[in-house]
Design an enzyme around this catalytic site. Structure first.
Site, PDB file in Angstrom:
ATOM      1  N   ARG A   1       0.879  -1.177   0.000  1.00 48.67           N
ATOM      2  CA  ARG A   1       0.000   0.000   0.000  1.00 48.67           C
ATOM      3  C   ARG A   1       0.908   1.216   0.000  1.00 48.67           C
ATOM      4  NH1 ARG A   1       2.637   1.767   3.688  1.00 48.67           N
ATOM      5  NH2 ARG A   1       1.166   3.490   3.763  1.00 48.67           N
ATOM      6  N   GLY A   2       0.239   2.379  -0.202  1.00 47.32           N
ATOM      7  CA  GLY A   2       1.038   3.600  -0.336  1.00 47.32           C
ATOM      8  C   GLY A   2       1.090   3.965  -1.808  1.00 47.32           C
TER       9      GLY A   2
ATOM     10  N   ARG B   1      -7.777  -0.041  -6.564  1.00 50.44           N
ATOM     11  CA  ARG B   1      -8.031   1.036  -5.589  1.00 50.44           C
ATOM     12  C   ARG B   1      -8.176   2.340  -6.378  1.00 50.44           C
ATOM     13  NH1 ARG B   1      -4.174   1.151  -0.480  1.00 50.44           N
ATOM     14  NH2 ARG B   1      -5.987   2.210   0.415  1.00 50.44           N
TER      15      ARG B   1
ATOM     16  N   GLN C   1      -1.729   1.985  10.030  1.00 49.30           N
ATOM     17  CA  GLN C   1      -0.458   2.084   9.318  1.00 49.30           C
ATOM     18  C   GLN C   1       0.596   2.841  10.150  1.00 49.30           C
ATOM     19  OE1 GLN C   1      -3.492   2.589   7.974  1.00 49.30           O
ATOM     20  NE2 GLN C   1      -3.521   2.388   5.758  1.00 49.30           N
TER      21      GLN C   1
ATOM     22  N   ASP D   1      -1.861  10.914  -1.717  1.00 47.72           N
ATOM     23  CA  ASP D   1      -2.265   9.909  -2.699  1.00 47.72           C
ATOM     24  C   ASP D   1      -2.671  10.537  -4.008  1.00 47.72           C
ATOM     25  OD1 ASP D   1      -2.831   8.740   0.150  1.00 47.72           O
ATOM     26  OD2 ASP D   1      -2.516   7.051  -1.210  1.00 47.72           O
TER      27      ASP D   1
ATOM     28  N   ASN E   1      -5.365  12.392   0.928  1.00 46.92           N
ATOM     29  CA  ASN E   1      -4.478  11.567   1.739  1.00 46.92           C
ATOM     30  C   ASN E   1      -5.303  10.793   2.750  1.00 46.92           C
ATOM     31  OD1 ASN E   1      -1.639  10.846   2.279  1.00 46.92           O
ATOM     32  ND2 ASN E   1      -1.974  11.797   4.265  1.00 46.92           N
ATOM     33  N   LYS E   2      -4.620   9.947   3.525  1.00 48.31           N
ATOM     34  CA  LYS E   2      -5.312   9.085   4.488  1.00 48.31           C
ATOM     35  C   LYS E   2      -6.348   9.832   5.321  1.00 48.31           C
ATOM     36  CE  LYS E   2      -4.945   5.657   4.703  1.00 48.31           C
ATOM     37  NZ  LYS E   2      -5.845   4.867   3.844  1.00 48.31           N
TER      38      LYS E   2
HETATM   39  C1  LIG Z   1       3.798   7.904   0.225  1.00 51.83           C
HETATM   40  S1  LIG Z   1       2.131   7.889  -0.095  1.00 51.83           S
HETATM   41  C2  LIG Z   1       1.485   7.069   1.288  1.00 51.83           C
HETATM   42  C3  LIG Z   1       0.020   7.330   1.477  1.00 51.83           C
HETATM   43  O1  LIG Z   1      -0.760   6.151   1.159  1.00 51.83           O
HETATM   44  C4  LIG Z   1      -1.437   5.768   2.338  1.00 51.83           C
HETATM   45  O2  LIG Z   1      -2.685   5.165   2.120  1.00 51.83           O
HETATM   46  P1  LIG Z   1      -2.821   3.538   2.131  1.00 51.83           P
HETATM   47  O3  LIG Z   1      -2.005   3.036   3.294  1.00 51.83           O
HETATM   48  O4  LIG Z   1      -4.311   3.316   2.295  1.00 51.83           O
HETATM   49  O5  LIG Z   1      -2.321   3.090   0.790  1.00 51.83           O
HETATM   50  C5  LIG Z   1      -1.607   7.066   3.090  1.00 51.83           C
HETATM   51  O6  LIG Z   1      -2.606   7.890   2.522  1.00 51.83           O
HETATM   52  C6  LIG Z   1      -0.238   7.649   2.920  1.00 51.83           C
HETATM   53  O7  LIG Z   1      -0.109   9.028   3.185  1.00 51.83           O
END
Ligand SMILES: CSC[C@H]1O[C@H](OP(=O)(O)O)[C@H](O)[C@@H]1O
Length: 330
Positions: free
Chosen positions: A52-53, A86, A184, A225, A235-236
């Site tokens: 993820r990320g 996603r 996370q 994101d 973002n998250k």
């Molecule tokens: C370096 S971008 C990371 C970004 O992605 C995460 O979301 P997820 O764990 O659901 O993929 C989160 O928004 C982070 O800031």
């Protein structure tokens, strides 16, 4: 000076033609690998957050399409399945489109995926080297979710800034929001920083405002994101709340992201904010914490307007979240 540990969550095995991913669902207690032998394995890994990320999703999807090419699968079917894993992180679409363009031009998808992978490593390193100049000796920095090496190919984005500040000798402390529901921050950011020996404490998401009110947070740095041309940042979930609190308390709020996270074409009405399975909220480690029959919201992201963002740290420099500054990056 200590050497960075250089955590790599994505490894391409060129002999076996397999994609090896750290299974982030198992961290911090087990360090296990998830092997992708075909594009469907990669699609599953992205959707179930093995990986993820935003940048890491993009790089993984690129290798997923390369696996389709290697195994003689229908490239367009693979592209669509990977694209629909996603909906919010724009890196996914950027990387897949770059690989499909290579394919349509008769070039190797695998070579393009390797280029995207290498570029991501260099980009995240530059973000850290540029962004660390914003960090002062003695800073306590709050971060949200995981925008670290585990969210990219290496170094991270927000955590790259933190890493480079630390390795350049600045005495910093990090506060990591646990980041419900997938945790996370607690499971991944704390793992990464502890692994590197960088001082970190985990807090519940609800504690962030109280620490700001006590004057214990000097700066906030998060990942992204998707960033629109007007500077709106996706973002998250929870990022927007932090940004409002930061504004109220006069605390600098930084977003660290590569150019591959910018989306110059879409407007807010085009962006889908991912909603995930309610069970991620209703259960913790398999135990139901919400009464049967009671539903939940489970938005994976939120949006932060540019007026709440102090600056955006990119591999090409630090900019204001304004259209004219963003367009100068290209
Ligand atoms: C370096 S971008 C990371 C970004 O992605 C995460 O979301 P997820 O764990 O659901 O993929 C989160 O928004 C982070 O800031």
């Amino acid at each position: 000076m200590k050497k960075m540990k250089d955590l790599r969550p994505i490894i391409w095995d060129d002999d076996k033609k397999e994609l090896i991913l750290i299974d982030q669902r198992k961290l911090p207690n087990e360090l296990e690998y998830f092997i992708c032998k075909n594009y469907k394995d990669v699609a599953y890994a992205i959707k179930d957050m093995v990986v993820r990320g935003a940048p890491a999703i993009g790089v993984s999807a690129a290798y997923g399409l390369a696996l389709a090419e290697i195994r003689g699968d229908d490239i367009y079917k693979a592209y669509n399945i990977l694209k629909n894993t996603r909906p919010t992180a724009v890196n996914l679409f950027w990387a897949l489109d770059r690989c499909l363009k290579a394919y349509n031009e008769g070039r190797s998808i695998l070579d393009e995926a390797k280029k995207i992978h290498e570029e991501d490593i260099e980009t995240c390193k530059k973000i850290g080297m540029i962004g660390e100049k914003l960090i002062e000796d003695g800073d306590t920095i709050l971060t949200h979710c995981n925008a670290g090496a585990l969210a990219t190919s290496a170094y991270g984005t927000a955590l790259s800034v933190i890493r480079f500040a630390y390795y350049n000798g600045k005495k910093i402390k990090v506060i990591a929001d646990e980041t419900r529901p997938r945790l996370q921050g607690a499971k991944l950011t704390a793992f990464e920083l502890n692994y590197e020996g960088i001082p970190v404490k985990v807090i519940t998401d609800n504690t962030a405002g109280f620490l700001m009110q006590k004057g214990e947070i000097d700066k906030i740095i998060v990942g992204a994101d998707r960033i629109l041309v007007d500077g709106t940042v996706y973002n998250k979930i929870g990022t927007y709340s932090l940004a409002v609190l930061a504004k109220y308390h006069g605390i600098p709020f930084y977003v660290a992201a590569p150019l591959s996270t910018f989306d110059l074409k879409s407007s807010e009405k085009d962006v889908i904010i991912e909603e995930r399975d309610e069970r991620e909220v209703a259960y913790i480690d398999g135990v139901r914490i919400i009464p049967e029959g009671v539903g939940c919201y489970n938005y994976a992201f939120d949006k932060t307007p540019p007026d709440l963002i102090t600056a955006i740290i990119t591999e090409k420099g630090i900019i204001k979240p304004k259209k004219e500054d963003i367009l100068k990056l290209y």
